[in-house]
Structure formats: C-alpha cells, structure tokens
Scaffold this active site. Structure first.
Site: not given
Length: 450
Positions: A269, A296, A392
């Site tokens: 991310s 992301h 995540d």
C-alpha cells in the site's frame, strides 16, 4: 503543543486556499507558508522547515516532479502529491512516488462540497500518517536508465531451467506439519553493503534519534505499535544468499510460459510503488513463475504503475484484465476498483476481477488475492507483504500458511515507509522471512529456484 507545520504548493491561488482550508480543519496542523511554483516550493522548504508538503504536479517555472527531486535531495520530508486523473497526471504521479513522494491524493474536481470534503478527509488521513511515521530508512533512487546485466551466479542457475517439471502434490499432513514448524527469521539491514550513490538522505524532519513532539491527541490518528523482537537471525548460509542484491537483464523475457510450478503474490500500500520498483525490476528475465500484485491505488493509476514498472523490468508487467490467462514471467497488477483472484479452468489458471464489497477498506484487497490461492495446493505459492497502512493481507497469509504455502516474506521495519501491513503479519507469527526491501527480490528468486 505546537501543531505540525505544512507547506501548500499550487500555481492556483484558488486551489491553495481550498487545500489550506481543508488542512486547518484539524487543529494538529497549521499552514506555515504557501508557494505558487516549484522554485518557490524549494525555497520555502529551506526557509520554513515544514513537517510536510502538499505539492501540485503541473506548475510554471518548475513543475512538481522537479521540485520533489530537489526537496528529497536537500530537505527530505514527507511530500503528498496533488494529482489529476488524466493519463499524463497519473503517469507523473507514479513517477513522483518512485522519486520519494510519501503518497498522493486526487485534486478536487469541482467546488461541490461532497467532493471537497472527501478529498479533505483523504488528505488529512495521509498527513497524519506522514508526520507520525518515523522516516529513518534511505530512499531508493530511481534512475531513468535500463537494467544492468544479470548476476552471473543467478543467471547460470536460471539457464538450467528448461521445462518446468511436473509437481508432485505433497500429502496434506506433511503440509500441515510444515506450517506448524514455521519460525520467523530476520535479516538485519546491511548498511555497509549498499552503494552510496544509490542512497539519498532519510526522510525525516529531525536528526536521527530525535523524537517528534506529539500533537494533541486525536481519535482519528492510527496507533503506532512497536514491532516485536525477532526470535532469531537467519542461518549464515541463508544470510549470505539473501544479502546479495540481484541485478537483471535489460532484455525482456522472450516468451511467457503457460506451465509453471510456482506462483508469487505480493501485497502493498503506502510506499508500494517504490517498493515494487525495487523488487519487480530485480527479478530476472527467465523467472519461472507468474507474479500477482495488489497495490492499494485508485482506478487509472494502476495502469500507469504497470506501464512504468514494465519499462524498468525484464519481466512483462501488465494491468490485469478479466479472464486473462496467467503465464510465468508476467507480472499482473490488480486494477484499481477491482478485486483480483486466481481461478482455474481445464486449460490452466486465469485472472478473475470482481467488484465485490471492499475488504479492510480496500478494493483491490490483498486478503482477497491471498485467499483465492488457498485451493491450489498443486502450486508452490509464495506470499509477500510490503510497506503499507493497516493489516490487509495478514488474515489471508494465515490461511495460506494453514494450507501449506511454500514461503512467506515481509518487509522489515527498517525500510518500510509505513510499517503497518508487514507488522500485522509478522507479529501474528505467519512470516518465514523478515527482510529489508533490497533483499526481498533475491529471497524470492532463491525460494523459487531452490
């Protein structure tokens, strides 16, 4: 306690006003100065020593990319880019992230309150993370040049690979026993091994060792939890193998292969574009496995990310498409706004893209990708988690470990831009190898070729 000081840079006085008003809605922040172009921005950073900068891309005299590079060289601090969604803007935004920008937000598309409020919430979230993140790691310098020659040792090993041999399934009991015996290992950052010309000063606003004075408490600030100590170091032989950075061929792989025994899945991310550049550009042209990546990122930006990674990589890098056949030697980037999963038919493996609800606040989600790999125990699967906020990927990695995954890797705190996603997996005990960024590619190659 004094609020964090922010410099706002945009060639539009109207946009400077909008961005400034959004930032000061949080009492933790104050606008220390504004600038109308890149040249003024560089001068303002030197004069005012802000804790963070918001930086527009398109400006007269000196654009955002040029200003960013000078700031990173002389006064490295967290910089959040303001980007439009045109193809040129998305391409330049990806370049900025690889040149050291902390993150980016989409510029407000209109004066409509809903749009501005959404942008404001996004900007404040990134600013809070940026000023609270300790930036002690060196920034990887991305050079506008082709790749170097393949390391002779790795190339000789790769040249021995002709046709992937048929994989014999391991008994489930053996796989479960292997999962239970996993032990976390860590390779310390080998500073004396790093070429000085590939380093730039660390991204922090105070001297190394200086603790930032915390701002007033805010319920919206994410907790920064210290990482647990590693249980033991890598054995000497593993350390020697992982500590040698891998160089790559400047030529693309001639023809992707439909048959493969290994598959690599990567999740990341905040800070991911630069981390992906380091890892993907270091994989050799003859790499005998597909690589599936969840970064992301909003729609349109993932296509620019894939294109830029492709220009630096010996492997082919693409934004994944629905129903696309999965081939060894190809890197598939999950498109923004879609979950990416691995599926199988009579002819082999394919990409499945869905618009199912967000997971962990994201679509694409790393957990969704990792969980899709669980049924395919005939593959030797390798899962990697790198820099990023949140958790995540941790749950998906646990399920992969329980299903008998071949290896797991997480980026160490020393090189993470944000030590969130890797920390969650490491502290839960699902990670075999905890490595600084510059050693992840060589560990992946070692795991696939051993």
């Amino acid at each position: 306690m004094a609020p964090y000081r922010v410099l706002v840079v945009d060639d539009s006085a109207f946009m400077r006003k909008i961005i400034s008003d959004l930032i000061v809605q949080d009492p933790q922040f104050t606008i220390v100065a504004t600038a109308g172009n890149g040249k003024e921005a560089v001068e303002a950073v030197a004069e005012w020593k802000p804790d963070a900068v918001t930086l527009d891309l398109e400006m007269p005299l000196m654009n955002g990319i040029e200003a960013l590079q000078l700031i990173m060289k002389s006064n490295p601090i967290p910089v959040i880019m303001l980007s439009g969604i045109s193809e040129d803007n998305t391409r330049e935004t990806i370049k900025a992230l690889q040149f050291g920008a902390f993150d980016f937000i989409r510029k407000p598309s209109s004066a409509v309150s809903n749009d501005i409020n959404q942008v404001g919430e996004n900007l404040l979230e990134k600013l809070r993370i940026a000023v609270l993140t300790k930036r002690h790691q060196p920034v990887i310098t991305i050079k506008e040049t082709g790749a170097a020659a393949v390391n002779e040792i790795e190339q000789s090993r790769l040249s021995e690979i002709e046709e992937p041999q048929k994989h014999e399934d391991k008994p489930l009991a053996t796989q479960e026993a292997k999962a239970k015996e996993r032990k976390k290992t860590i390779l310390p950052l080998v500073k004396d091994k790093q070429p000085m010309q590939q380093m730039t000063p660390p991204l922090h606003t105070k001297p190394r060792g200086y603790e930032l004075e915390p701002a007033a408490p805010s319920s919206s600030i994410p907790a920064i939890v210290p990482r647990k100590q590693a249980t033991r170091d890598l054995p000497r032989e593993q350390t020697r193998q992982a500590a040698v950075p891998l160089s790559i061929s400047s030529q693309k792989a001639k023809e992707p292969v439909a048959s493969f025994r290994h598959l690599v899945a990567i999740g990341t991310s905040t800070g991911g574009p630069r981390a992906l550049h380091q890892v993907i550009s270091s994989l050799p042209a003859a790499f005998p496995a597909p690589v599936l990546v969840v970064q992301h990122m909003p729609p349109k930006f993932t296509k620019s990310l894939a294109q830029r990674l492709d220009s630096f990589s010996a492997l082919r890098v693409v934004e994944a498409e629905q129903g696309e056949r999965v081939l060894a030697g190809v890197v598939y980037i999950a498109p923004g706004g879609y979950h990416m999963e691995l599926v199988k038919d009579a002819s082999g493996y394919l990409i499945s893209l869905t618009e199912q609800p967000q997971r962990n606040g994201h679509r694409p989600s790393v957990d969704v990708l990792f969980e899709s790999l669980i049924p395919y125990r005939d593959l030797k699967r390798h899962a990697v988690i790198m820099t990023g906020m949140g958790s995540d990927g941790a749950k998906g990695m646990k399920q992969l470990v329980d299903s008998g995954i071949e290896s797991t890797i997480a980026e160490s705190e020393e090189t993470c831009v944000v030590y969130g996603m890797p920390r969650s997996a490491i502290e839960a005990g699902y990670v075999d190898n905890v490595l600084p960024l510059q050693h992840i590619a060589s560990q992946i190659v070692h795991a696939v070729l051993k």
